[in-house]
Design an enzyme around this catalytic site. Structure first.
Site, PDB file in Angstrom:
ATOM      1  N   SER A 107      -5.207   4.111 -21.365  1.00 41.87           N
ATOM      2  CA  SER A 107      -4.227   4.936 -22.141  1.00 41.87           C
ATOM      3  C   SER A 107      -3.171   4.358 -22.450  1.00 41.87           C
ATOM      4  O   SER A 107      -2.922   3.324 -23.155  1.00 41.87           O
ATOM      5  CB  SER A 107      -4.176   6.213 -21.469  1.00 41.87           C
ATOM      6  OG  SER A 107      -3.430   7.083 -22.180  1.00 41.87           O
ATOM      7  N   ASP A 157     -12.040  12.032 -28.269  1.00 47.65           N
ATOM      8  CA  ASP A 157     -10.813  11.991 -27.466  1.00 47.65           C
ATOM      9  C   ASP A 157      -9.842  12.922 -28.305  1.00 47.65           C
ATOM     10  O   ASP A 157      -9.340  12.635 -29.690  1.00 47.65           O
ATOM     11  CB  ASP A 157     -10.349  10.542 -27.746  1.00 47.65           C
ATOM     12  CG  ASP A 157      -8.980  10.341 -26.750  1.00 47.65           C
ATOM     13  OD1 ASP A 157      -8.164  11.057 -26.924  1.00 47.65           O
ATOM     14  OD2 ASP A 157      -8.978   9.109 -26.483  1.00 47.65           O
ATOM     15  N   HIS A 188     -10.846  11.821 -23.554  1.00 53.63           N
ATOM     16  CA  HIS A 188      -9.751  10.585 -23.199  1.00 53.63           C
ATOM     17  C   HIS A 188      -9.637  10.313 -21.924  1.00 53.63           C
ATOM     18  O   HIS A 188      -9.168   9.253 -21.445  1.00 53.63           O
ATOM     19  CB  HIS A 188      -8.139  11.351 -23.343  1.00 53.63           C
ATOM     20  CG  HIS A 188      -7.311  10.293 -23.407  1.00 53.63           C
ATOM     21  ND1 HIS A 188      -7.135   9.493 -24.498  1.00 53.63           N
ATOM     22  CD2 HIS A 188      -6.023   9.928 -22.709  1.00 53.63           C
ATOM     23  CE1 HIS A 188      -5.973   8.833 -24.332  1.00 53.63           C
ATOM     24  NE2 HIS A 188      -5.394   8.941 -23.236  1.00 53.63           N
TER      25      HIS A 188
END
Ligand code: MLT
Length: 208
Positions: A107, A157, A188
């Site tokens: 991320s 996501d 995610h």
């Protein structure tokens, strides 16, 4: 191992397998330098692990660079922090006597790893980018000839649109990187499929 004092708070675990490149572990928003150590040990057994903590705080949550809103980055800060991270990697390589690392970023950590590839090619020997997005509106030129990159996106996501991750894959490929892009049946968050793909990709790079 007690870490040396370097420009970023970090953890370092020496490697036991000389075929393995060290891993530069880059956590997501709200993580810290301990977060990805278990993941690093799982996907690359025997690799040295270098794991810094992002120096930016957003409502008390560590990050590697500032953002203006979710998915909207402060690019000036991103550029400056990318330089800082490249400096940290150089410092750690000298201190711990390790080679160029492969980044394993999740991320926010994947996003600064993508930025490192684009702004400071040569810092990384490769990268595993989990749920990354394109870090720059206008990505800079870079010579990434032959640099191996694994991008692991989530098909559902809610933070990273599929087109955005594909644009990053295309941008890195156009600059010469050897990109493998998988769209996993995931959101995610990390999934078992991420572990399996990252483990296999890293084993292939270690000659396994
Ligand atoms: C970012 O800010 O880097 C991305 O929005 C990913 C995140 O940290 O949630």
């Amino acid at each position: 191992m007690t870490p040396h004092t370097l420009t970023l708070t970090h953890r370092f675990e020496p490697g036991a397998d000389p075929r393995r490149a060290p891993l530069l572990l880059l956590h997501g928003t709200g993580g810290d330098e301990t977060d990805l150590l278990p993941l690093g040990r799982a996907v690359a057994p025997g690799a040295a692990l270098l794991s810094p903590r992002g120096a930016v705080l957003e409502n008390g949550m560590p990050r590697f660079f500032r953002r203006l809103a979710e998915g909207v980055f402060d690019e000036a800060d991103l550029r400056a922090r990318t330089g800082d991270l490249a400096g940290f990697v150089a410092e750690a390589r000298g201190t711990y006597g390790i080679g160029a690392p492969i980044a394993l970023g999740f991320s926010n950590g994947a996003n600064i790893a993508a930025s490192l590839l684009l702004l400071r090619p040569g810092t990384l020997a490769g990268a595993v980018l989990i749920r990354p997005m394109m870090p720059f509106a206008d990505p800079p030129p870079a010579d990434l000839a032959g640099v191996p990159v694994l991008i692991l996106s989530g098909a559902v996501d809610p933070i990273v649109p599929a087109a955005n991750a594909r644009a990053l894959a295309r941008t890195l490929s156009e600059r010469g990187a050897a990109v493998e892009h998988a769209e996993l049946p995931a959101g995610h968050g990390l999934s078992q499929a991420d572990l399996a793909r990252a483990t296999a990709w890293l084993a292939a790079r270690a000659g396994g």
